[in-house]
Design a protein around this motif. Sequence first.
Motif, short mmCIF file in Angstrom:
data_model
loop_
_atom_site.label_atom_id
_atom_site.label_comp_id
_atom_site.label_asym_id
_atom_site.label_seq_id
_atom_site.Cartn_x
_atom_site.Cartn_y
_atom_site.Cartn_z
N UNK A 274 0.71 -1.04 -0.07
CA UNK A 274 -0.16 0.06 0.01
C UNK A 274 1.05 1.25 -0.06
N UNK A 275 1.84 1.19 0.81
CA UNK A 275 2.61 2.36 0.82
C UNK A 275 3.60 2.69 -0.51
N UNK A 276 3.82 1.65 -1.07
CA UNK A 276 4.50 1.81 -2.42
C UNK A 276 3.71 2.21 -3.27
N UNK A 277 2.61 1.71 -3.48
CA UNK A 277 1.44 2.05 -4.27
C UNK A 277 1.00 3.53 -4.24
N UNK A 278 0.72 3.93 -3.05
CA UNK A 278 0.39 5.37 -2.66
C UNK A 278 1.58 6.30 -2.92
N UNK A 279 2.71 5.99 -2.56
CA UNK A 279 3.98 6.90 -2.84
C UNK A 279 4.24 6.80 -4.21
N UNK A 280 4.38 5.92 -5.04
CA UNK A 280 4.72 6.13 -6.44
C UNK A 280 3.53 6.78 -7.09
N UNK A 281 2.30 6.44 -7.00
CA UNK A 281 1.20 7.05 -7.89
C UNK A 281 1.04 8.59 -7.31
N UNK A 282 1.72 8.94 -5.98
CA UNK A 282 1.55 10.15 -5.56
C UNK A 282 2.34 11.13 -6.10
N UNK A 283 3.58 10.54 -6.58
CA UNK A 283 4.54 11.41 -7.23
C UNK A 283 3.84 12.00 -8.52
N UNK A 284 2.77 11.70 -9.04
CA UNK A 284 2.35 12.05 -10.35
C UNK A 284 1.82 13.57 -10.16
N UNK A 285 0.89 13.88 -9.05
CA UNK A 285 0.49 15.08 -9.00
C UNK A 285 1.48 16.23 -8.88
N UNK A 286 2.56 16.04 -7.79
CA UNK A 286 3.51 17.14 -7.74
C UNK A 286 4.42 17.23 -9.13
N UNK A 287 4.66 16.16 -9.87
CA UNK A 287 5.24 16.22 -11.14
C UNK A 287 4.40 17.01 -12.09
N UNK A 288 3.25 16.56 -12.17
CA UNK A 288 2.31 17.57 -13.12
C UNK A 288 2.01 19.00 -12.50
N UNK A 289 2.06 19.18 -11.24
CA UNK A 289 2.11 20.52 -10.79
C UNK A 289 3.17 21.43 -11.06
N UNK A 290 4.51 20.74 -10.86
CA UNK A 290 5.77 21.29 -11.45
C UNK A 290 5.86 21.74 -12.85
N UNK A 291 5.38 20.95 -13.61
CA UNK A 291 5.07 21.26 -15.07
C UNK A 291 4.05 22.36 -15.32
N UNK A 292 3.11 22.23 -14.67
CA UNK A 292 1.84 23.34 -14.87
C UNK A 292 2.59 24.66 -14.33
N UNK A 293 3.29 24.81 -13.18
CA UNK A 293 3.83 26.06 -13.06
C UNK A 293 4.88 26.51 -14.02
N UNK A 294 5.66 25.75 -14.60
CA UNK A 294 6.56 26.13 -15.75
C UNK A 294 5.69 26.74 -16.91
N UNK A 295 4.55 26.02 -17.22
CA UNK A 295 3.59 26.53 -18.29
C UNK A 295 3.21 27.87 -18.02
N UNK A 296 2.84 27.89 -16.56
CA UNK A 296 2.21 29.56 -16.30
C UNK A 296 3.33 30.25 -16.37
N UNK A 297 4.29 30.12 -15.80
CA UNK A 297 5.49 31.25 -16.25
C UNK A 297 5.52 31.73 -17.56
N UNK A 298 5.75 30.36 -18.52
CA UNK A 298 6.15 30.78 -19.97
C UNK A 298 4.97 31.65 -20.65
N UNK A 299 3.58 31.16 -20.15
CA UNK A 299 2.47 31.87 -20.68
C UNK A 299 2.34 33.50 -20.37
N UNK A 300 2.71 33.53 -18.76
CA UNK A 300 2.95 35.15 -18.38
C UNK A 300 3.69 35.79 -18.92
N UNK A 301 4.87 35.21 -19.31
CA UNK A 301 5.90 35.97 -20.00
C UNK A 301 5.63 36.34 -21.41
N UNK A 302 5.13 35.32 -22.16
CA UNK A 302 5.10 35.62 -23.58
C UNK A 302 3.61 36.46 -23.52
N UNK A 303 2.75 36.40 -22.61
CA UNK A 303 1.29 37.10 -22.64
C UNK A 303 1.77 38.61 -22.45
#
Length: 657
Positions: free
Chosen positions: A310-339
Amino acid sequence: MSAEKQTASAIPPRPRGPLGGPMGAMGMPSEKAMDFRGSLRRFAGMLRPERANVVLLTAAGVLSVALSVIGPKLLGDATNIIFEGVVGRMLPAGATQAQAVEGLRAQGQDRLADILAAMENVVPGQGVDFGALATTLGWVMAVYLGAFLFGWLQARVTTGVVQRTMRRLRDDVEAKLHRIPLSYVDAHQRGEILSRVTNDIDNVAQTTTQSLAQLVTSLLTVVGVLAMMFWISPLLALVALVTVPLSVVVTAQIAKRSQPQFIAQWAATGRLNAHIEESFTGHTLVKVYGHQEAAEARFATENDALYGSSFRAQFISGIIQPAIGFLSNLNYVVVAVVGGLRVASGSLSLGDVQAFIQYSRQFTQPLMQVASMMNLLQSGVASAERVFALLDAPEQSADPAPGALPQPVRGRVVFEDVSFSYTPDAPLISGLSLTAEPGQTIAIVGPTGAGKTTLVNLLMRFYEVDGGRITLDGVDTREMTRPELRSSIGMVLQDTWLFKGTIEENLRYGASGEVPEEEFLTAARATHVDPFVRTLPDGYATVVDEEGASVSAGEKQLLTLARAFLADPAILVLDEATSSVDTRTEVLVQEAMNRLRQGRTSFVIAHRLSTIRDADIILVMEHGDIVEQGTHEELLTAGGAYARLYRSQFAAPLDAA
């Protein structure tokens, strides 16, 4: 039905745990790759009866998302109204917008001139148009209120769809449990099967409830927001899309590594439940034999295995959200600068950039939601596959329609050259033949493992013969339906079984139709149930359960005898039916059984040979074969296997004396 449950102990040899429970676990899903897509498609197929409601929840989702998508554009218009009012107040009154732009260019302020030129409703000298602003904000409120109402409708319809689907799934599983052969239940841990029927179905329901509407909404949101982003600025839309393929790759790679852990998690849950069920069922034996520490140690082992997976399943799958959040923040910065650069060049208005930034957040939010649901979705699909594995289990052969039950049933039973084995490489019965005439009492004796109870299992069609046939009044039992066949047979085994209910309900369990009170009391008195029941505070209304805490083991045996007699069967099967009663009660029960056996064909399996002296025929079995048959006196005179068994039961007490 009670006979089936009671016969659960009549099983072929197999590895056993410390408490004597079967240790064969269901196909260890963690040992093979899970068919994630196949199971997901199969579950989606279960939603077909809800097609109309799925269309309705999808339509509600479309309207909710559409209104939500319009909101940021309206807010961008409100921002433009405010910004244009502020800029207009700073310009000299009486001039036009074009004149103001030319004036700024003449002063060398080309960038400000570009920004002013991109504005649509600037009136020099005039401030914020609060009327237009109020109208726009009113539309914003109406749009978001509509989005909420359609979202509520979608959630309401989704709940109905999921719960009706789960009800059908539970109905399918319940029906399946009645179609699987006893050999399947016998070969698997009861706790493991219960875990699939309860925990796994609950997990599928929870997953579907939380993910069905969310997945629909997320997909629609991505489509709607992407359309608005391209409408506002194709360039910024392409910039925002750069991170999408990377997000998909990251999610897929993490999910690939977490899925086996979810499979292992639910397999470990099944094993832990099986151990708990086994421990509590044999709780008395655990204490008697001092196995508390061993039981606790095994629990700790299974619990640690569940914790680890259970720990391994939740820990590994739990990495998805912060990883996507990091990419989302990068996208936000790029959009704000270009905009910002686009606003500075006059290519976009400030309100459009604000709306686009909101859309970029709305665009990545569904991706993050889907990513955060991946662990839930993976867990749900893993549980669904375990339920599907139960639904796909081999079933007992279909009953003929209609059945050929003889009318009336006289009780002539014939085994004709019957062969049977629990496993192909270990034959148990080969070419066995015997005839039981109506009203005869057939006693079956022999050492443990000789095949005595197997004969009863074959007669009841708990197992099917491999060769030969068994007939009832000349009709092959395979030409009858199982319920018809078993309705003619009353069964009492050494292992008693009572369900939670009153004593009267337990006694009437096997009776077909309503039994008159006088017949009910006659059966209770004949089996000596009535005297001890009347000593109980609530009499026949006393509540008992499988553990039978309020009655003794011998009294439980008497209750099962009375239940069989109330069923008034043409055939009686008694498998060590008096083993749990005391000597005095045994004599009384034997007398009652002798009276009640009259007119019925009876099969009596006994180890205490003193109880079957009056049998019409005694069969002596060894290694699945009938080695002797005859009356008690005939077999003693023959001096064979029966005589040796008989002498062995009395030799030990004499030697000890």
